[in-house]
Scaffold this motif. Structure first.
Motif, PDB file in Angstrom:
ATOM      1  N   ARG A 198       6.205  -6.662   5.671  1.00  0.00           N
ATOM      2  CA  ARG A 198       5.024  -6.173   4.956  1.00  0.00           C
ATOM      3  C   ARG A 198       5.055  -6.641   3.510  1.00  0.00           C
ATOM      4  NH1 ARG A 198       5.777  -0.094   7.416  1.00  0.00           N
ATOM      5  NH2 ARG A 198       5.002  -0.570   9.507  1.00  0.00           N
ATOM      6  N   THR A 258       0.835   1.549   8.993  1.00  0.00           N
ATOM      7  CA  THR A 258       0.897   0.269   8.281  1.00  0.00           C
ATOM      8  C   THR A 258       1.809   0.343   7.070  1.00  0.00           C
ATOM      9  OG1 THR A 258      -1.344  -0.245   9.037  1.00  0.00           O
ATOM     10  CG2 THR A 258      -0.512  -1.529   7.191  1.00  0.00           C
ATOM     11  N   VAL A 259       2.023   1.530   6.516  1.00  0.00           N
ATOM     12  CA  VAL A 259       2.963   1.734   5.420  1.00  0.00           C
ATOM     13  C   VAL A 259       3.785   2.979   5.721  1.00  0.00           C
ATOM     14  CG1 VAL A 259       1.475   0.655   3.702  1.00  0.00           C
ATOM     15  CG2 VAL A 259       1.329   3.120   4.063  1.00  0.00           C
ATOM     16  N   HIS A 307      -0.145  -5.229   3.506  1.00  0.00           N
ATOM     17  CA  HIS A 307      -0.347  -6.063   4.687  1.00  0.00           C
ATOM     18  C   HIS A 307       0.849  -5.930   5.610  1.00  0.00           C
ATOM     19  CE1 HIS A 307      -3.883  -8.455   3.322  1.00  0.00           C
ATOM     20  NE2 HIS A 307      -3.436  -8.060   2.140  1.00  0.00           N
ATOM     21  N   ASP A 308       0.582  -5.729   6.902  1.00  0.00           N
ATOM     22  CA  ASP A 308       1.618  -5.683   7.923  1.00  0.00           C
ATOM     23  C   ASP A 308       1.561  -6.997   8.705  1.00  0.00           C
ATOM     24  OD1 ASP A 308       3.189  -5.285  10.222  1.00  0.00           O
ATOM     25  OD2 ASP A 308       2.827  -3.136  10.190  1.00  0.00           O
ATOM     26  N   TYR A 368      -4.176  -4.673   7.660  1.00  0.00           N
ATOM     27  CA  TYR A 368      -3.920  -4.312   6.269  1.00  0.00           C
ATOM     28  C   TYR A 368      -4.603  -2.992   5.956  1.00  0.00           C
ATOM     29  CZ  TYR A 368      -8.505  -6.143   4.537  1.00  0.00           C
ATOM     30  OH  TYR A 368      -9.841  -6.386   4.291  1.00  0.00           O
TER      31      TYR A 368
END
Length: 474
Positions: free
Chosen positions: A410, A305-306, A433-434, A440
């Motif tokens: 994102r 996600t990150v 948040h994606d 998230y």
């Protein structure tokens, strides 16, 4: 300043004089013109005449001392210098000094247009997508104050510190704010990279992933110790680019598959001069080994996600990007988020699409806006990034990340609360948040555990990779 054993895991200025405030508009206009006139990538420090604004028109770290024209951002009055009534000395779970306040206004998807210029693109997207999401806007409190020695260092840096290597390096910087009167986007991002977070801070945190279906997964529980060796009040020597800036030790206890893992990361002032060093201990292998943590790689704890360089909203020197300073804006950002960061029950915090808005606090603050565009021939999942850096703390409080086709991919947020007993801001509590998956990720959440402690640094032997094998035991 309250401290505890590492094994347990100032005021900069007074309120501006009226005459100084009357001069603020003229002086700030001159600084703004100089900022616009200087070409991106400029290397020069500011003049002594410009630096004279520090501690008068500007705060000691470079923020505008005056409030805004309509009073929605107050003048800086020195920060929160005393713990609020009801705080127990030494308690690592800090109470909210403004707990009794009510929102001044509430923004939803249906009424956000009137405040669109004060919202990041990521915040607007959350309001557009999710009817359950809202932005509760509270009175603004410029609560952060810093140790006196940082004010002196920052004043000296203003005329001495310079960027090198086209903005990818730095020289003649004492611990403090390198560029309190920035004239370039890279200067702002150096201020963020080297911003003050205390000398040594310990906290136990949880990391959670909430997927696109609303299901949540605990990805990590870890004891964290972050040390910043350069922030020694007695230090009088400039930083060297290859010296250690951050030492970070993590000891994992959950989920079960990660119990007993441990990690040490050592980050230099300039990672291009001294590469990031990371060692990992995995109980099943019973050995410590060096590992690589590339900036552009997906972060494993977040299930992609990150990326790794999304830590602290951004960590690194943006060597893959062309960087542009878009100016300073008044923006609604998470601030003074005690109610969220110190909330004990995770069931109250995580909702299916976003963090519970009842626990969020948004305030209007002035932020520097920096745009980074991927250079031709460079690789990263983000083709463009926009960062929103707080003028009072130089903390990146939010970011928008766009894919290679220019679509918003994102959005990241840092939840800042001021540790008034220790004189340092805490902003390691983050969420991202994606928008491509609806997932998230929240990490650095200390509320379910003992809170955040400011401690004495560990002896050097505890930062030896061999010490990991003893730490990481099931």
């Amino acid at each position: 300043m309250a401290r505890s054993s590492a094994r347990e895991i100032v005021n900069l200025e007074s309120t501006a004089e009226a005459a100084g405030r009357r001069r603020a508009g003229v002086a700030l206009s001159a600084i703004a013109l100089a900022t616009v006139a200087l070409a991106p990538g400029a290397q020069a420090a500011v003049t002594p005449e410009e630096a004279a604004a520090l501690g008068t028109v500007l705060t000691a770290v470079g923020a505008e001392r005056a409030g805004n024209s309509d009073g929605t951002i107050p003048a800086y009055s020195g920060g929160l210098l005393q713990p609020p009534a009801g705080y127990r000395a030494g308690d690592p779970r800090r109470i909210d000094p403004s707990a009794d306040e009510k929102p001044l206004r509430v923004l939803t998807g249906s009424n956000m247009a009137a405040a669109a210029s004060q919202l990041t693109e990521g915040t607007r997207e959350l309001l557009r997508r999710y009817p359950s999401f809202r932005v509760d806007v509270y009175p603004t409190h410029r609560s952060v104050a810093y140790p006196d020695y940082l004010a002196g260092n920052t004043r000296r840096n203003a005329t001495a510190t310079r960027m090198t290597d086209g903005g990818l390096g730095i020289e003649n910087a004492l611990p403090g704010v390198p560029f309190p009167i920035p004239k370039d986007g890279r200067e702002v991002m150096w201020n963020h990279r080297l911003h003050y977070m205390g000398r040594a801070v310990a906290f136990k945190y949880d990391g959670w992933l909430v997927d696109g279906s609303g299901q949540r997964v605990l990805t990590s529980t870890a004891q964290s110790l972050q040390e910043f060796p350069a922030f020694d009040p007695k230090r009088d020597k400039s930083l060297h680019e290859d010296e250690t800036w951050l030492q970070w030790k993590l000891e994992y206890s959950a989920p079960q598959r990660r119990a007993g893992e441990a990690l040490i990361m050592v980050e230099a002032v300039n990672p291009l001069r001294q590469a990031r060093r990371v060692w990992s201990y995995v109980p099943g292998q019973r050995r410590v080994r060096p590992i690589e943590v590339p900036d552009d790689a997906p972060n494993g704890s977040s299930s992609g996600t990150v990326t790794n360089d999304d830590a602290f909203v951004y960590t690194g020197v943006l060597e893959r990007y062309d960087v542009k300073l878009l100016g300073k804006r008044e923006m609604l950002v998470p601030y003074n988020t005690y109610r969220l960061s110190y909330h004990e029950n995770i069931d109250d915090v995580l909702q299916a699409r976003h963090i519970n808005p009842d626990l969020m606090r948004w305030e209007l603050h002035r932020v520097w806006v920096v745009e980074a565009t991927l250079k031709q021939g460079q690789h990263h999942v983000y083709g463009r990034r926009v960062f929103y850096v707080d003028e009072d703390t130089w903390t990146a409080l939010a970011s928008d990340e766009y894919d290679l086709d220019g679509k918003l991919l994102r959005a990241g947020f840092a939840f800042l609360s001021y540790s008034y007993d220790a004189g340092a801001p805490y902003s390691s509590h983050l969420a991202a948040h994606d928008f491509s998956t609806g997932a998230y990720y929240m990490t650095g959440f200390p509320g379910a555990h003992f809170g955040v402690r400011y401690v004495e640094p560990l002896p050097p032997s505890q930062w030896n990779p061999d010490a990991l094998a003893g730490a990481g035991v099931r």
